[in-house]
Design a protein around this motif. Structure first.
Motif, PDB file in Angstrom:
ATOM      1  N   ASN A  46       0.803  -1.219   0.000  1.00 53.68           N
ATOM      2  CA  ASN A  46       0.000   0.000   0.000  1.00 53.68           C
ATOM      3  C   ASN A  46       0.839   1.273   0.000  1.00 53.68           C
ATOM      4  N   ARG A  47       2.107   1.177   0.338  1.00 55.32           N
ATOM      5  CA  ARG A  47       2.870   2.419   0.525  1.00 55.32           C
ATOM      6  C   ARG A  47       3.664   2.853  -0.706  1.00 55.32           C
ATOM      7  N   GLU A  48       3.806   1.954  -1.706  1.00 58.89           N
ATOM      8  CA  GLU A  48       4.620   2.354  -2.868  1.00 58.89           C
ATOM      9  C   GLU A  48       3.748   3.014  -3.914  1.00 58.89           C
ATOM     10  N   GLU A  49       3.001   4.036  -3.525  1.00 51.68           N
ATOM     11  CA  GLU A  49       1.996   4.582  -4.441  1.00 51.68           C
ATOM     12  C   GLU A  49       2.557   5.114  -5.758  1.00 51.68           C
ATOM     13  N   LEU A  50       3.645   5.891  -5.685  1.00 52.75           N
ATOM     14  CA  LEU A  50       4.157   6.509  -6.915  1.00 52.75           C
ATOM     15  C   LEU A  50       4.707   5.470  -7.880  1.00 52.75           C
ATOM     16  N   ALA A  51       5.404   4.471  -7.321  1.00 56.29           N
ATOM     17  CA  ALA A  51       5.962   3.420  -8.173  1.00 56.29           C
ATOM     18  C   ALA A  51       4.823   2.659  -8.851  1.00 56.29           C
ATOM     19  N   ARG A  52       3.755   2.441  -8.088  1.00 60.46           N
ATOM     20  CA  ARG A  52       2.614   1.717  -8.627  1.00 60.46           C
ATOM     21  C   ARG A  52       1.946   2.525  -9.742  1.00 60.46           C
ATOM     22  N   ALA A  53       1.825   3.833  -9.526  1.00 64.76           N
ATOM     23  CA  ALA A  53       1.203   4.716 -10.521  1.00 64.76           C
ATOM     24  C   ALA A  53       2.018   4.696 -11.814  1.00 64.76           C
ATOM     25  N   SER A  54       3.336   4.759 -11.650  1.00 63.79           N
ATOM     26  CA  SER A  54       4.212   4.798 -12.801  1.00 63.79           C
ATOM     27  C   SER A  54       4.138   3.480 -13.580  1.00 63.79           C
ATOM     28  N   MET A  55       4.076   2.371 -12.856  1.00 67.66           N
ATOM     29  CA  MET A  55       3.944   1.063 -13.511  1.00 67.66           C
ATOM     30  C   MET A  55       2.623   1.001 -14.289  1.00 67.66           C
ATOM     31  N   ALA A  56       1.558   1.535 -13.682  1.00 66.87           N
ATOM     32  CA  ALA A  56       0.244   1.509 -14.347  1.00 66.87           C
ATOM     33  C   ALA A  56       0.303   2.300 -15.651  1.00 66.87           C
ATOM     34  N   LEU A  57       0.970   3.461 -15.617  1.00 63.95           N
ATOM     35  CA  LEU A  57       1.086   4.283 -16.827  1.00 63.95           C
ATOM     36  C   LEU A  57       1.910   3.557 -17.896  1.00 63.95           C
ATOM     37  N   ASP A  58       2.979   2.888 -17.463  1.00 67.52           N
ATOM     38  CA  ASP A  58       3.794   2.128 -18.424  1.00 67.52           C
ATOM     39  C   ASP A  58       2.973   1.033 -19.096  1.00 67.52           C
ATOM     40  N   LEU A  59       2.186   0.321 -18.290  1.00 66.59           N
ATOM     41  CA  LEU A  59       1.350  -0.753 -18.858  1.00 66.59           C
ATOM     42  C   LEU A  59       0.359  -0.182 -19.876  1.00 66.59           C
ATOM     43  N   ALA A  60      -0.245   0.945 -19.523  1.00 65.75           N
ATOM     44  CA  ALA A  60      -1.222   1.555 -20.430  1.00 65.75           C
ATOM     45  C   ALA A  60      -0.545   2.005 -21.716  1.00 65.75           C
ATOM     46  N   ALA A  61       0.690   2.518 -21.589  1.00 67.07           N
ATOM     47  CA  ALA A  61       1.412   2.981 -22.781  1.00 67.07           C
ATOM     48  C   ALA A  61       1.691   1.827 -23.737  1.00 67.07           C
ATOM     49  N   GLU A  62       1.668   0.594 -23.209  1.00 67.51           N
ATOM     50  CA  GLU A  62       1.857  -0.580 -24.088  1.00 67.51           C
ATOM     51  C   GLU A  62       0.568  -0.965 -24.792  1.00 67.51           C
ATOM     52  N   GLY A  63      -0.504  -0.219 -24.549  1.00 67.93           N
ATOM     53  CA  GLY A  63      -1.761  -0.506 -25.247  1.00 67.93           C
ATOM     54  C   GLY A  63      -2.735  -1.315 -24.417  1.00 67.93           C
ATOM     55  N   ARG A  64      -2.431  -1.494 -23.112  1.00 70.40           N
ATOM     56  CA  ARG A  64      -3.342  -2.287 -22.298  1.00 70.40           C
ATOM     57  C   ARG A  64      -4.418  -1.388 -21.691  1.00 70.40           C
ATOM     58  N   PHE A  65      -5.459  -2.015 -21.187  1.00 69.64           N
ATOM     59  CA  PHE A  65      -6.533  -1.275 -20.524  1.00 69.64           C
ATOM     60  C   PHE A  65      -6.372  -1.536 -19.025  1.00 69.64           C
ATOM     61  N   VAL A  66      -5.782  -0.549 -18.374  1.00 65.28           N
ATOM     62  CA  VAL A  66      -5.388  -0.727 -16.980  1.00 65.28           C
ATOM     63  C   VAL A  66      -6.394  -0.060 -16.050  1.00 65.28           C
ATOM     64  N   ALA A  67      -6.813  -0.791 -15.043  1.00 64.74           N
ATOM     65  CA  ALA A  67      -7.651  -0.195 -13.999  1.00 64.74           C
ATOM     66  C   ALA A  67      -6.823  -0.071 -12.734  1.00 64.74           C
ATOM     67  N   VAL A  68      -6.664   1.158 -12.258  1.00 70.40           N
ATOM     68  CA  VAL A  68      -5.992   1.387 -10.984  1.00 70.40           C
ATOM     69  C   VAL A  68      -7.097   1.467  -9.935  1.00 70.40           C
ATOM     70  N   VAL A  69      -7.050   0.522  -9.004  1.00 73.28           N
ATOM     71  CA  VAL A  69      -8.194   0.339  -8.112  1.00 73.28           C
ATOM     72  C   VAL A  69      -7.933   0.915  -6.726  1.00 73.28           C
ATOM     73  N   SER A  70      -8.842   1.784  -6.286  1.00 74.62           N
ATOM     74  CA  SER A  70      -8.833   2.249  -4.899  1.00 74.62           C
ATOM     75  C   SER A  70     -10.177   1.895  -4.290  1.00 74.62           C
ATOM     76  N   SER A  71     -10.231   1.784  -2.979  1.00 75.78           N
ATOM     77  CA  SER A  71     -11.543   1.643  -2.361  1.00 75.78           C
ATOM     78  C   SER A  71     -12.121   3.044  -2.205  1.00 75.78           C
ATOM     79  N   GLY A  72     -13.406   3.135  -1.958  1.00 72.22           N
ATOM     80  CA  GLY A  72     -14.040   4.438  -1.788  1.00 72.22           C
ATOM     81  C   GLY A  72     -13.946   5.241  -3.068  1.00 72.22           C
TER      82      GLY A  72
END
Ligand code: SAH
Length: 588
Positions: A393-419
């Motif tokens: 839960n604490r590596e938020e920025l690294a996780r965000a950056s990974m999500a953007l990289d995955l999306a840049a490869e053409g994937r459909f990425v859902a970054v999930v938060s509660s609430g």
């Protein structure tokens, strides 16, 4: 031309595994489940008949995991117009049978075969023409569009009555069929990209073989200019299709380099033609052997996408466009990559009843899920069979950056938060990574934030209306900000007489902050001020308690507790059953 995605309808939980399997091969398909009998579905319905008839009437393909009889009886009153009916199929609950029932002109047999393939069985096809000749003229396979389908029925009847037909053009499904071919016949089936139409004894199929390659000559920005550029690009493409006399039905897609992914005009062309857009990285765009002046990037893109022949190239002030034709229909799913999508979603506090339809839709369609494992577990039924990228839960920025990289490869990425994803959650982290790292390949990603019900709203709803007037939220976690700031915010919020929602009130290592917050508040607010302590909202073990500010102590709370402290106006109404409502009036 946008197809409505199918509804897969289930009446009980034991049908869900087969339903999910089917959904996995049908982009956009949604799981409809009967209320009270099914869990974790995308859409809950109570009236089977009404729901089914509504879906049918608006043209939604229906896949019922139920007996054929149920579907037939339910839809019988609506069966008037064959041409307008969507596909309707029944699938056995154990996946052992697929029966196409209705929608012969809208692809039901193909859909049945597609499902049958996935389930490893044979579809129950009963259409005479298909059995006799091995083809459905009215319902060609993917990659071929029949012009004026109303001519196909009589055409097929003539053949069934003993007629023969001449075949022109290239379509293996017709060539390899058992159609009675006679090269001398007047009756003609033609496969062509040319913009011509079917007639009585001339059926025209448009193969989806045309690739439009496009590159930009300049990259200026600004809203007004984008509008002009889009108009220019559309005009160029439309003129070329007209000059080449090509049918719009034959256009497989607009293709571009990932370097141009951020150019809005390219998407506008695709949208205006009603076709998908796909991108190639510069290294994927084949360098042609006979490189000449004419072999610019647009040409190379069109040739890469089609593996065929160049038809023409033209240019306007800001764009170069090339059109090429493939020998066989272009499979858009294996040609280039789609524009990457990043959806930053909030799944609400827990229960799927408190999840927006938009979020459910994204959960069903995303290819990759990024999030803290606790949150991914809460939506497990959606995540099964997809790519999970869990992290602490604490590596938020690294996780965000990974999500953007995955999306840049053409994937459909859902970054999930509660609430809600924008409240102490991943949305801010994604934008922070986006700004700080600013990778150029992230520019073309379609980013969207999809809101959710935040813990404080869920808590407020359960107990009445404690946030009915001005309020603020404060996180008591001093991991990302110093306690001195938190202390100051509590003080000014107390002075301002805001109702306050405290997030992250305590954790195993952090307990004194909540006591300290109470002590500050007691300097400005009465000891009897109502306080709502809400735990595990919308999840197993939910509890909502009303206490007084004086009694607020860390033992009452944990990581899954949100606390609402009333303002000086907040009131408690005692109910006869011993429970209470809490509300903050809007008038002073
Ligand atoms: N984005 C979330 C907040 C994440 S911060 C939202 O909008 O709700 C995590 C904190 O939110 C927890 O420490 C707790 O204070 C609160 N919280 C999240 N889910 C909760 C739930 N189901 N019940 C009570 N509090 C919850």
């Amino acid at each position: 031309m946008a197809k409505i995605p199918p509804a897969v309808v289930v009446l009980n939980n034991s049908s869900i595994p087969v339903a999910r399997k089917i959904i996995s091969i049908l982009p956009g398909a949604q799981l409809y489940g009967l209320a009270g009998r099914t869990d974790n579905v995308d859409v809950v319905f109570t009236e089977f008949g009404t729901t089914l008839r509504e879906l049918f009437a608006n043209g939604t393909p229906i896949i019922g995991i139920c007996a054929t009889g149920i579907l037939i009886r339910t839809l019988a009153p609506l069966l008037a117009n064959k041409r307008q009916e969507p596909p309707v199929l029944a699938v056995a609950e154990d996946g052992s049978a697929v029966v196409p029932l209705l929608g012969g002109l809208s692809g039901v047999n193909n859909l049945a075969r597609q499902i049958a393939d996935e389930l490893g069985i044979k579809a129950a096809i009963t259409t005479t023409g298909e059995i006799r000749f091995g083809v459905a003229l009215e319902d060609p396979p993917n990659g071929y569009i029949l012009s004026q389908p109303e001519y196909a029925k009589n055409f097929m009847s003539d053949l069934l009555a003993g007629g023969t037909v001449k075949l022109e053009g290239n379509a293996p499904w017709l060539k390899n069929s058992s159609l009675p071919i006679d090269p001398a016949d007047e009756r003609l089936i033609e496969i062509t990209e040319k913009n011509i139409s079917s007639t009585n004894n001339h059926l025209v199929y448009h193969p989806v073989t045309v690739a439009i390659g496009i590159t930009t000559l300049s990259t200026k920005q600004g809203k007004d200019e984008n509008l002009e550029r889009s108009k220019e690009a559309i005009a160029l493409v439309e003129k070329m299709l007209g000059d080449a006399e090509l049918s719009l039905s034959s256009v497989a897609g607009v293709f571009a380099s990932t370097d141009d992914a951020a150019e809005p005009a390219l998407q506008t062309i695709a949208d205006s033609l009603g076709v998908p857009i796909r991108f190639f990285t510069p290294s994927e765009i084949k360098t042609l052997i006979f490189q000449s002046d004419t072999a610019n990037t647009a040409v190379m893109i069109a040739l890469t996408a089609s593996g065929g022949n160049l038809v023409m190239q033209q240019q306007s002030s800001n764009f170069i466009c090339a059109i090429a034709i493939a020998p066989l229909p272009i499979d858009i799913n294996s040609t280039g990559k789609p524009r990457g999508k990043l959806a930053i979603i909030g799944t609400g506090p827990g229960t799927s009843d408190w999840m927006s339809p938009e979020v459910k839709d994204i959960l069903s369609n995303a290819t990759d899920f990024v999030g803290y494992s606790t949150y991914l577990n809460l939506i497990n039924s959606f995540v099964q069979g997809k790519q999970r990228h869990e992290s602490d839960n604490r590596e938020e920025l690294a996780r965000a950056s990974m999500a953007l990289d995955l999306a840049a490869e053409g994937r459909f990425v859902a970054v999930v938060s509660s609430g809600d994803p924008g409240i102490y959650a991943m949305a801010a982290a994604v934008f922070e990574a986006f700004e700080k790292e600013a990778k150029p390949e992230w520019q073309g990603i379609e980013i969207k934030v999809s809101p959710g019900i935040s813990a404080m709203q869920a808590a407020a709803a359960r107990i009445g209306a404690p946030l009915g007037h001005d309020f603020c939220t404060i996180s008591l976690s001093d991991i990302l900000k110093p306690w001195s700031i938190i202390e100051q915010r509590i003080t000014v919020a107390a002075q301002g007489d805001f109702a306050i929602a405290f997030y992250n009130p305590v954790s195993k290592e952090r307990t004194w902050q909540l006591s300290e917050a109470r002590n500050i508040l007691l300097r400005y607010r009465a000891a009897e001020t109502p306080v709502v302590v809400a735990r595990n909202l919308g999840r197993k073990g939910e509890s909502v308690q009303v206490i007084t500010l004086n009694d607020l102590s860390p033992e009452l709370a944990d990581m899954r507790t949100v606390i609402i402290v009333g303002s000086s106006k907040t009131r408690t109404i005692q109910k006869n059953d011993g429970n209470a409502w809490v509300y903050t009036p809007r008038s002073y």
